[in-house]
Design a protein around this motif. Structure first.
Motif, PDB file in Angstrom:
ATOM      1  N   TYR A  66      53.608  19.791 -58.855  1.00  0.00           N
ATOM      2  CA  TYR A  66      53.799  19.976 -60.271  1.00  0.00           C
ATOM      3  C   TYR A  66      54.036  18.948 -61.445  1.00  0.00           C
ATOM      4  O   TYR A  66      54.906  17.798 -60.961  1.00  0.00           O
ATOM      5  CB  TYR A  66      55.039  20.745 -60.516  1.00  0.00           C
ATOM      6  N   TYR A  67      53.243  18.759 -62.306  1.00  0.00           N
ATOM      7  CA  TYR A  67      53.471  17.783 -63.423  1.00  0.00           C
ATOM      8  C   TYR A  67      53.970  18.412 -64.725  1.00  0.00           C
ATOM      9  O   TYR A  67      53.583  19.487 -65.039  1.00  0.00           O
ATOM     10  CB  TYR A  67      51.932  17.178 -63.696  1.00  0.00           C
ATOM     11  N   ALA A  68      54.929  17.745 -65.329  1.00  0.00           N
ATOM     12  CA  ALA A  68      55.308  17.874 -66.482  1.00  0.00           C
ATOM     13  C   ALA A  68      54.970  17.583 -67.618  1.00  0.00           C
ATOM     14  O   ALA A  68      54.538  16.370 -67.505  1.00  0.00           O
ATOM     15  CB  ALA A  68      56.834  17.736 -66.621  1.00  0.00           C
ATOM     16  N   THR A  69      54.249  18.271 -68.339  1.00  0.00           N
ATOM     17  CA  THR A  69      53.593  17.806 -69.569  1.00  0.00           C
ATOM     18  C   THR A  69      53.623  18.934 -70.795  1.00  0.00           C
ATOM     19  O   THR A  69      54.429  19.560 -70.730  1.00  0.00           O
ATOM     20  CB  THR A  69      51.848  17.749 -69.163  1.00  0.00           C
ATOM     21  N   SER A  70      52.739  18.668 -71.776  1.00  0.00           N
ATOM     22  CA  SER A  70      53.059  19.599 -73.034  1.00  0.00           C
ATOM     23  C   SER A  70      51.812  20.126 -73.382  1.00  0.00           C
ATOM     24  O   SER A  70      50.707  19.475 -73.197  1.00  0.00           O
ATOM     25  CB  SER A  70      53.663  18.978 -74.038  1.00  0.00           C
ATOM     26  N   VAL A  71      51.561  21.264 -73.874  1.00  0.00           N
ATOM     27  CA  VAL A  71      50.399  21.863 -74.141  1.00  0.00           C
ATOM     28  C   VAL A  71      50.384  21.757 -75.737  1.00  0.00           C
ATOM     29  O   VAL A  71      51.497  21.965 -76.385  1.00  0.00           O
ATOM     30  CB  VAL A  71      50.051  23.382 -73.711  1.00  0.00           C
ATOM     31  N   VAL A  72      49.098  21.491 -76.581  1.00  0.00           N
ATOM     32  CA  VAL A  72      49.375  21.574 -77.949  1.00  0.00           C
ATOM     33  C   VAL A  72      48.288  22.632 -78.497  1.00  0.00           C
ATOM     34  O   VAL A  72      47.175  22.876 -78.160  1.00  0.00           O
ATOM     35  CB  VAL A  72      48.544  20.110 -78.141  1.00  0.00           C
ATOM     36  N   ARG A  73      48.805  23.403 -79.430  1.00  0.00           N
ATOM     37  CA  ARG A  73      48.167  24.450 -80.049  1.00  0.00           C
ATOM     38  C   ARG A  73      48.612  24.442 -81.437  1.00  0.00           C
ATOM     39  O   ARG A  73      49.981  24.436 -81.828  1.00  0.00           O
ATOM     40  CB  ARG A  73      48.416  25.928 -79.659  1.00  0.00           C
ATOM     41  N   ASN A  74      47.692  24.470 -82.558  1.00  0.00           N
ATOM     42  CA  ASN A  74      47.992  24.558 -83.856  1.00  0.00           C
ATOM     43  C   ASN A  74      48.688  23.254 -83.934  1.00  0.00           C
ATOM     44  O   ASN A  74      49.517  23.133 -85.276  1.00  0.00           O
ATOM     45  CB  ASN A  74      48.415  25.821 -84.350  1.00  0.00           C
ATOM     46  N   GLY A  75      48.523  22.018 -83.489  1.00  0.00           N
ATOM     47  CA  GLY A  75      49.215  20.747 -83.765  1.00  0.00           C
ATOM     48  C   GLY A  75      50.701  20.764 -83.204  1.00  0.00           C
ATOM     49  O   GLY A  75      51.142  19.788 -83.172  1.00  0.00           O
ATOM     50  N   TYR A  76      51.238  21.960 -82.726  1.00  0.00           N
ATOM     51  CA  TYR A  76      52.627  22.062 -82.063  1.00  0.00           C
ATOM     52  C   TYR A  76      52.531  22.083 -80.594  1.00  0.00           C
ATOM     53  O   TYR A  76      51.564  22.583 -79.904  1.00  0.00           O
ATOM     54  CB  TYR A  76      53.499  23.054 -82.873  1.00  0.00           C
ATOM     55  N   GLY A  77      53.710  21.416 -80.172  1.00  0.00           N
ATOM     56  CA  GLY A  77      53.619  21.352 -78.532  1.00  0.00           C
ATOM     57  C   GLY A  77      54.541  22.600 -77.836  1.00  0.00           C
ATOM     58  O   GLY A  77      55.356  23.026 -78.577  1.00  0.00           O
ATOM     59  N   ALA A  78      54.378  22.497 -76.556  1.00  0.00           N
ATOM     60  CA  ALA A  78      55.300  23.441 -75.664  1.00  0.00           C
ATOM     61  C   ALA A  78      55.328  22.903 -74.400  1.00  0.00           C
ATOM     62  O   ALA A  78      54.320  22.355 -74.040  1.00  0.00           O
ATOM     63  CB  ALA A  78      54.726  24.922 -75.703  1.00  0.00           C
TER      64      ALA A  78
END
Length: 940
Positions: A66-78
């Motif tokens: 498992y890799y911790a990362t962030s997804v970007v949608r409409n400029g903001y992350g999660a």
């Protein structure tokens, strides 16, 4: 040869022991011949077989990483955790340490795995429609870059979406310092320009606001779907449902929703009122006048609206400091500013609504920015235009005529994940790297930053926006990781940076990076919303994002196209939503195709009559009607962007019937319970009078033999009071269990394959009910299967043995819950990309077999093996099903019913617990908690 042996095998009789031995010899010969045919008679493989020389770090064959990362949608992350199987990303989970996810995700984030493996992603650099390469692009831009050195970048324009990435913001700032005559523009079709203008109007400066629903006892939503849409929706849902239980004696939270079109927030509300946007603005102004934040409007309310205003004013007066007023949707800046002033007047600022400095690198009106760019193009001031991961030819307002303007730019460069509508008009197109293929960073709505780290090498050689801007900045070849590290060395300093960097990658979030609270100046009396324009033959139209595909960037994702809209249930389509009285006045019914006329051009689309929609207005979903999305998304629905005005706000449209009809694909045909107690609900008063109002009547006796489960006994509980109907569970189950997409025509035939569906009912204002397999103790499906393909295992799970199933469908006919799915056709693809993204722990089913939910049996098995290696039994919470893991509302609980202290047993001990169709005495392992509404006596 094997066929001849099989023929001989069939001719041997079976009534003699010697004959039986003969049959065994034949089988041995057939197996040997098959082995020889495979080993000695075949040539070398058609494609080269490469060794696994670049294994992921710390990988163990057969064990996921498992890799911790962030997804970007409409400029903001999660923040997310991406599951890798032997270097293949196959599943996304929420990061429990991240403030934007709290361990949950939404349907769009789940579907990013399908987008990653999409074979229709752009794979080649293109020049005017012809195949080229990066070297040719560099050579073509070299003279222009030399000219920028002399003229300061005159004629250079950069167009991006919303930017919150510190690294990207630093690169853009560096570019503008290097080329001071260049200009940076922004375009996001869903950008909240009205909210930005409202903050400037109320406080004289741009301000962002963090919603804190958990701190509010009363929430009033004016056309703001804060639970269903927006970058902060997952966090808002988690906070909203926290403590929202009628069993809690301190339960006091009440949600009022006033909106034009039904939304997830409106359906979750205790009270909902449907009003056209102009009437909502008038209501806001009258409430604001009562609290002396604006002048008194000239208009007065009718009886029903007046009763609502009186109730809202009373609720807000009683909950000063513990209330929250939210505005959004189609409300203009003046109404939104009044809403902000109401929160300040009520003492909510800093408690339920936290003001912070803007998270965006450059908070500005995107509509104004695009208008400025088009104006410069028309005057010939733009010679080179770089468009980074935007698609304005498709999603810019039609009044801008951006496609025609783009053709006038001498050199346009488009960076995108697909060769989309903009790429086909641009001079150059560069394939972009996917979110899971490159380094970056991003902020979430509260300002917290997270690192975006790649979980796989770029599949198609795509480039990130950082690498493209690095070339423009004269830093070609600088790795993305180095660019991101440089940014954070500047922000955090060099001291202990290596430890900080390792922690940021492992945890997936940068501690202490959230924006701090800010103080706001005193407010003056605000202006009233303007009166709506007079348009005798037109209706106000509100534009909203597509049910699941956003603004259209996810249109080529089959999981999202096939996910039923939580409001209408429509799949593979969009529709013009309209109220029943308005539809009758126009002579329209659901499916009728109308011609929508605006200032610039007309668009045709089908109508959907919704009984919860406000009268006298329209709602038009965006994101459909794509022409260059890919084979999945092309031609799905109609394109409404040409109808949008330059401002990007509401429009006034004429509605003309065409006489033609359109057939929708809607899996759930009936949305009324017809007197049956399926999704049960009541009020707080009813609960306090009789806590067991939703419970089943006691039943005794069964014809089935009883079985003692000595080890584990799995069960599930679903809380209807928490479920908001977002559908994330359906997509998560689809990703986890290799569930195929069937397409629009098969959905029309009732052949959708979702193992967990979300039923929606309009009774009592609306309620959602997720329905997986019930895993009945006395399962009707098991008794009728002629080949024993469906049966109970030793832990009480109703399993489906695929290699036994012969497709009689008797089990489906006998299932009262209709949760079994039959593969009428070979829906599962055998393509390389589909095989790469599939979960290797779950069998890919063939045509002609039945399938259904199995409580994520592979997850149970994996957790059990891990526990056995440690020499202990499974602990509560170690097994988390895919639907449970994704749910932002924590509405699903799973566990061992043999453990008296398990969370699932605590949930089932609730007096609200009941069994779906409990009168049939199937004794399902999955049960529900009834929904309880906290109604206002003044509106009851």
């Amino acid at each position: 040869m094997p066929s001849l042996i099989m023929a001989a095998y069939r001719r041997i009789p079976i009534h003699a022991e010697a004959d039986f031995e003969g049959r065994r010899r034949v089988l041995k010969l057939m197996a040997a011949s098959a082995a020889l045919a495979g080993a000695g008679c075949s040539g070398p493989p058609a494609e080269p077989i490469l060794p696994y020389v670049r294994a992921p770090e710390q990988s163990v064959p057969g064990q996921p990483v498992y890799y911790a990362t962030s997804v970007v949608r409409n400029g903001y992350g999660a923040g997310v955790l991406v599951k890798n199987e032997m270097g293949r990303p196959i599943k996304v989970e929420g990061n429990p340490h991240h403030p934007a996810s709290f361990g949950a995700t939404d349907a769009q984030t789940q579907a990013m795995i399908l987008q990653l493996w999409d074979p229709e992603r752009s794979q080649l650099v293109m020049r005017a429609g012809e195949v080229s390469d990066w070297t040719m692009l560099e050579q073509a831009l070299a003279p222009r870059r030399a000219a920028w050195q002399e003229n300061g970048g005159a004629g250079l324009r950069i167009l991006t979406g919303t930017v919150t990435s510190p690294t990207l913001a630093a690169q853009l700032e560096q570019l503008l310092v290097r080329y001071p005559a260049a200009r940076w523009h922004q375009h996001d079709p869903l950008h909240d320009d009205a909210g930005l203008a409202a903050a400037r109007l109320a406080f004289g400066r741009p301000v962002d606001f963090v919603l804190k629903p958990a701190q509010a006892e009363v929430i009033v939503s004016f056309d703001a779907d804060f639970l269903g849409h927006g970058s902060a929706s997952v966090a808002c849902v988690r906070e909203f449902v926290r403590g929202r239980s009628a069993i809690d004696p301190k339960f006091a939270r009440r949600l009022y929703a006033v909106e034009a079109c039904p939304s997830l927030t409106g359906i979750a509300a205790d009270h909902r009122l449907a009003l056209a946007p102009c009437r909502i603005e008038a209501m806001v102004a009258r409430i604001g006048a009562h609290f002396e934040v604006c002048g008194a409007p000239a208009s007065t309310a009718d009886g029903a609206v007046s009763r609502w205003e009186h109730a809202l004013i009373g609720a807000l007066e009683r909950h000063r400091g513990t209330s929250l007023v939210v505005g959004g949707g189609a409300l203009g800046p003046e109404a939104r500013a009044i809403i902000l002033a109401l929160n300040a007047k009520l003492g909510n600022m800093g408690r339920t609504l936290q003001p912070i400095a803007p998270v965006e690198a450059r908070p500005e009106s995107h509509a104004a920015s695009m208008a400025s760019l088009v104006a410069d193009i028309q005057t010939g001031a733009v010679e080179t235009l770089l468009m980074a991961e935007v698609n304005p030819v498709y999603d810019a307002p039609g009044a801008l005529k951006f496609a025609q303007a783009l053709r006038r730019v001498p050199c346009s460069v488009h960076l995108g994940l697909y060769r989309d509508e903009t790429a086909r008009v641009s001079t150059w197109h560069i394939p972009a790297a996917h979110n899971f293929e490159h380094w970056s960073d991003v902020r979430v709505p509260d300002g917290t930053a997270g690192i975006v780290q790649p979980v796989i090498d770029p599949l198609y050689g795509g480039r990130s926006v950082h690498s493209v801007l690095a070339w423009f900045n004269g830093e070609a070849g600088l790795p993305g990781q180095a660019l991101v590290q440089r940014t954070w060395r500047r922000l955090r300093g060099d001291g202990g940076f290596d430890a900080f960097w390792a922690g940021a990658l492992q945890q997936g979030v940068i501690d202490g990076s959230a924006a701090s609270a800010m103080s706001l100046p005193a407010l003056s009396v605000l202006p009233l919303p303007p009166d709506p324009p007079l348009a005798r033959h037109a209706l106000p139209a509100v534009f909203c994002s597509g049910a699941a595909i956003g603004a259209g960037e996810l249109a080529n994702n089959g999981w999202l196209q096939e996910l039923p809209s939580p409001i209408t249930g429509i799949t593979w389509d969009n529709a013009v939503l309209i109220g029943p009285a308005t539809a009758r006045g126009l002579g329209l019914a659901s499916g009728d195709i109308v011609r929508l006329g605006g200032d610039e051009r007309a668009v045709e689309g089908p109508v959907w009559v919704h009984h919860g929609h406000a009268e006298g207005c329209l709602t038009v979903p965006l994101g459909y009607g794509r022409r260059a999305a890919g084979a999945v998304g092309n031609g799905v629905g109609f394109d409404a962007y040409p109808l949008r005005p330059r401002s990007g706000g509401p429009a006034w449209l004429t509605v003309t019937p065409t006489g033609r009809h359109h057939n929708f694909a809607v899996p759930q045909k009936v949305t009324e319970m017809e007197g049956r107690e399926l999704a049960r609900s009541g009020t707080v008063a009813e609960f306090r009078r009789n806590p067991h109002f939703a419970a089943d009547k006691e039943k005794s006796g069964t014809l089935y033999p009883q079985f003692a489960y000595e080890s584990y006994k799995w069960g599930m509980a679903i809380d209807l009071n928490a479920c908001i109907g977002c559908g994330a569970c359906s997509v998560a189950c689809q990703a986890e269990n290799n569930i195929p997409v069937v397409g629009k025509e098969e959905v029309r035939r009732g052949r959708i394959m979702h193992w967990i569906r979300v039923d929606r009912y309009t009774d009592g204002g609306g309620i959602f009910q997720p329905v997986p397999c019930m895993h009945c103790e006395d399962a009707p499906c098991e008794a009728v299967c002629p080949v024993g393909a469906t049966q109970h295992d030793s832990e009480g799970i109703n399993v489906q043995v695929y290699n036994r199933c012969v497709g009689t469908r008797f089990c489906s006919n006998n299932c009262p819950y209709k949760v079994r799915r039959f593969n009428f056709l070979q829906y599962a693809s055998n393509g390389a990309a589909d095989a790469a993204r599939q979960n290797p722990e779950v069998t890919v089913r063939r045509r002609g077999v039945m399938e259904k939910c199995n409580y994520c049996l592979q997850r149970i098995t994996s957790a059990r093996l891990d526990a056995e290696q440690l020499g202990r039994p499974l602990r509560d919470g170690e097994v988390v099903t895919a639907c449970q893991a994704v749910c932002p509302a924590n509405a699903i609980v799973f566990g061992d019913l043999n453990d008296p202290a398990s969370a699932v047993n605590r949930a089932k001990a609730s007096p609200l617990n009941y069994a779906l169709l409990g009168e049939l005495n199937t004794r399902p392992r999955t049960s529900y908690a009834a929904r309880v509404r906290n109604v206002d006596g003044g509106l009851a």
